[in-house]
Enzyme design. Sequence first.
Site, PDB file in Angstrom:
ATOM      1  N   GLN A   1      34.998  32.359  52.995  1.00 41.57           N
ATOM      2  CA  GLN A   1      35.294  32.075  54.603  1.00 41.57           C
ATOM      3  C   GLN A   1      35.172  30.303  54.489  1.00 41.57           C
ATOM      4  O   GLN A   1      34.379  29.923  55.031  1.00 41.57           O
ATOM      5  CB  GLN A   1      34.244  32.791  55.258  1.00 41.57           C
ATOM      6  CG  GLN A   1      34.871  32.445  56.766  1.00 41.57           C
ATOM      7  CD  GLN A   1      36.204  33.052  57.161  1.00 41.57           C
ATOM      8  OE1 GLN A   1      36.864  34.188  56.468  1.00 41.57           O
ATOM      9  NE2 GLN A   1      36.970  32.270  58.054  1.00 41.57           N
TER      10      GLN A   1
ATOM     11  N   ASP B   1      36.467  34.927  35.022  1.00 42.92           N
ATOM     12  CA  ASP B   1      36.612  34.664  36.409  1.00 42.92           C
ATOM     13  C   ASP B   1      35.447  33.915  36.775  1.00 42.92           C
ATOM     14  O   ASP B   1      34.515  34.095  36.296  1.00 42.92           O
ATOM     15  CB  ASP B   1      36.883  35.843  37.059  1.00 42.92           C
ATOM     16  CG  ASP B   1      38.017  35.627  38.226  1.00 42.92           C
ATOM     17  OD1 ASP B   1      38.013  34.588  38.640  1.00 42.92           O
ATOM     18  OD2 ASP B   1      38.394  36.709  38.988  1.00 42.92           O
TER      19      ASP B   1
ATOM     20  N   ARG C   1      58.003  40.466  39.925  1.00 40.71           N
ATOM     21  CA  ARG C   1      58.375  41.848  40.585  1.00 40.71           C
ATOM     22  C   ARG C   1      59.845  42.279  40.239  1.00 40.71           C
ATOM     23  O   ARG C   1      60.659  41.730  39.954  1.00 40.71           O
ATOM     24  CB  ARG C   1      58.563  41.338  42.138  1.00 40.71           C
ATOM     25  CG  ARG C   1      58.783  42.411  43.207  1.00 40.71           C
ATOM     26  CD  ARG C   1      58.985  41.839  44.570  1.00 40.71           C
ATOM     27  NE  ARG C   1      57.652  41.534  44.908  1.00 40.71           N
ATOM     28  CZ  ARG C   1      56.691  42.498  45.430  1.00 40.71           C
ATOM     29  NH1 ARG C   1      56.895  43.669  45.289  1.00 40.71           N
ATOM     30  NH2 ARG C   1      55.616  42.223  45.937  1.00 40.71           N
TER      31      ARG C   1
ATOM     32  N   ASP D   1      44.441  35.056  37.382  1.00 41.29           N
ATOM     33  CA  ASP D   1      45.556  34.401  38.249  1.00 41.29           C
ATOM     34  C   ASP D   1      45.731  32.890  37.910  1.00 41.29           C
ATOM     35  O   ASP D   1      44.916  32.272  37.394  1.00 41.29           O
ATOM     36  CB  ASP D   1      45.280  34.576  39.604  1.00 41.29           C
ATOM     37  CG  ASP D   1      44.023  34.192  40.388  1.00 41.29           C
ATOM     38  OD1 ASP D   1      43.799  32.862  40.076  1.00 41.29           O
ATOM     39  OD2 ASP D   1      43.418  34.736  41.066  1.00 41.29           O
TER      40      ASP D   1
ATOM     41  N   ASP E   1       9.448  44.158  62.131  1.00 35.06           N
ATOM     42  CA  ASP E   1      10.727  43.833  63.030  1.00 35.06           C
ATOM     43  C   ASP E   1      11.758  43.548  61.972  1.00 35.06           C
ATOM     44  O   ASP E   1      12.951  43.100  62.394  1.00 35.06           O
ATOM     45  CB  ASP E   1      10.694  43.246  64.014  1.00 35.06           C
ATOM     46  CG  ASP E   1       9.907  41.773  63.922  1.00 35.06           C
ATOM     47  OD1 ASP E   1       9.867  41.400  62.493  1.00 35.06           O
ATOM     48  OD2 ASP E   1      10.073  40.947  64.772  1.00 35.06           O
ATOM     49  N   GLY E   2      11.275  43.271  60.671  1.00 33.84           N
ATOM     50  CA  GLY E   2      12.714  42.746  59.832  1.00 33.84           C
ATOM     51  C   GLY E   2      12.603  41.318  59.583  1.00 33.84           C
ATOM     52  O   GLY E   2      13.289  41.038  58.624  1.00 33.84           O
TER      53      GLY E   2
ATOM     54  N   HIS F   1      33.130  28.380  44.947  1.00 30.77           N
ATOM     55  CA  HIS F   1      34.439  29.020  45.175  1.00 30.77           C
ATOM     56  C   HIS F   1      35.333  27.995  45.346  1.00 30.77           C
ATOM     57  O   HIS F   1      36.669  28.024  44.821  1.00 30.77           O
ATOM     58  CB  HIS F   1      34.396  30.145  46.263  1.00 30.77           C
ATOM     59  CG  HIS F   1      35.821  30.862  46.414  1.00 30.77           C
ATOM     60  ND1 HIS F   1      36.185  31.798  45.463  1.00 30.77           N
ATOM     61  CD2 HIS F   1      36.797  30.739  47.541  1.00 30.77           C
ATOM     62  CE1 HIS F   1      37.416  32.171  45.768  1.00 30.77           C
ATOM     63  NE2 HIS F   1      37.785  31.359  47.092  1.00 30.77           N
TER      64      HIS F   1
ATOM     65  N   LYS G   1      52.725  37.686  37.640  1.00 35.14           N
ATOM     66  CA  LYS G   1      53.339  38.643  38.423  1.00 35.14           C
ATOM     67  C   LYS G   1      54.870  38.697  38.396  1.00 35.14           C
ATOM     68  O   LYS G   1      54.971  37.578  38.760  1.00 35.14           O
ATOM     69  CB  LYS G   1      52.749  38.627  39.912  1.00 35.14           C
ATOM     70  CG  LYS G   1      51.277  39.318  39.932  1.00 35.14           C
ATOM     71  CD  LYS G   1      50.877  39.198  41.483  1.00 35.14           C
ATOM     72  CE  LYS G   1      49.384  39.686  41.883  1.00 35.14           C
ATOM     73  NZ  LYS G   1      49.160  39.399  43.042  1.00 35.14           N
TER      74      LYS G   1
HETATM   75  C1  R5P Z   1      39.063  34.990  43.480  1.00 36.74           C
HETATM   76  O1  R5P Z   1      39.604  33.991  44.156  1.00 36.74           O
HETATM   77  C2  R5P Z   1      38.090  35.001  42.795  1.00 36.74           C
HETATM   78  O2  R5P Z   1      38.240  33.948  41.593  1.00 36.74           O
HETATM   79  C3  R5P Z   1      37.735  36.181  42.171  1.00 36.74           C
HETATM   80  O3  R5P Z   1      39.015  36.638  41.339  1.00 36.74           O
HETATM   81  C4  R5P Z   1      37.722  37.362  43.190  1.00 36.74           C
HETATM   82  O4  R5P Z   1      36.762  36.957  44.089  1.00 36.74           O
HETATM   83  C5  R5P Z   1      37.093  38.720  42.631  1.00 36.74           C
HETATM   84  O5  R5P Z   1      37.045  39.668  43.558  1.00 36.74           O
HETATM   85  P1  R5P Z   1      36.985  41.180  43.090  1.00 36.74           P
HETATM   86  O6  R5P Z   1      36.028  41.386  42.121  1.00 36.74           O
HETATM   87  O7  R5P Z   1      36.579  41.691  44.434  1.00 36.74           O
HETATM   88  O8  R5P Z   1      38.452  41.499  43.067  1.00 36.74           O
END
Ligand code: R5P
Length: 280
Positions: A90, A207, A183, A159, A34-35, A120, A181
């Site tokens: 989240q 990253d 604009r 970033d 059943d998983g 995170h 960035k």
């Molecule tokens: C953002 O806060 C994290 O440091 C990553 O840059 C991000 O989660 C990477 O996600 P994806 O590969 O979907 O762009």
Amino acid sequence: MRIIGGPSSQLLSKRVSDLLGVELVPVEYKVFPDGEKYCRISAPVEGEEVAIIQSTPSDSDIIYLMELIDACEMARKKTVFIPYFGYSRQDKIFDVGEPISARAIARSIRADRVYTVNIHDKDILNFFPSPAEDLDAMPLLVKYIQEMDLKDPLFIAPDEGSLDAVSNAVSNDFDYDFLEKTRISADDIVMKPKKFDIKGRSAVILDDMISTGGTVIGASKMLKEEGAIDIYAFCVHPVLVGSTLLKLCQSGIKEVISTDTLEKITSLVSVAPLIAEKLR
Ligand code: R5P
């Protein structure tokens, strides 16, 4: 001391047990028709000190971790390593009615001590009922890059938010920068290194995780337009959903390298020494 390897951290657990010269406890895992998930630790843990190593990239992995902790109920001391802690994005309420999923999961982890790797957001550590600490794997990635002997690479945080992590890891050994960035008009945005000129240099994007690859592919496109010769993408957590790895290769990134907090083909750098150090 007994090392218990969860299903998502099998190689990593073996590497930790090898580094410590401690036997890896055999564990049986299976899924009922059943998983529902089942595990059985085939060695007595009563009165022992145990270290459970299990990343939680999926819901099943969270269940297995909870089951492993419960199976060690009679252990003297339980240290839990969650190298990749899923649901960490989240980590706050972004819209009314939402849960803080990271908190819901952290609260369910009953251990004497918890370790994560490049979580995170470090505020998540406060959600665990026991003391929790985050380990930094970025210096291990930088050491690997150092050994690649690239000529004058420029380290790039995709970033400004990830700049601190990159600058800590790189220290004074390499140039580092982040993509800023600008604009130009309503629908024209240019991203380029804030301080350095990338023209004629190799770029190493660093990253915490690569999930869909959108961030790294976007950064790589901009860096190429700015004249970078080669682009390398390094991350701690290779989430790499679906065909992300293929997309990264197609985007012209020369190499994608990660740690083994998640065990993927890119996981050439092991975080085992960080974990072993905490258990010594
Ligand atoms: C953002 O806060 C994290 O440091 C990553 O840059 C991000 O989660 C990477 O996600 P994806 O590969 O979907 O762009």
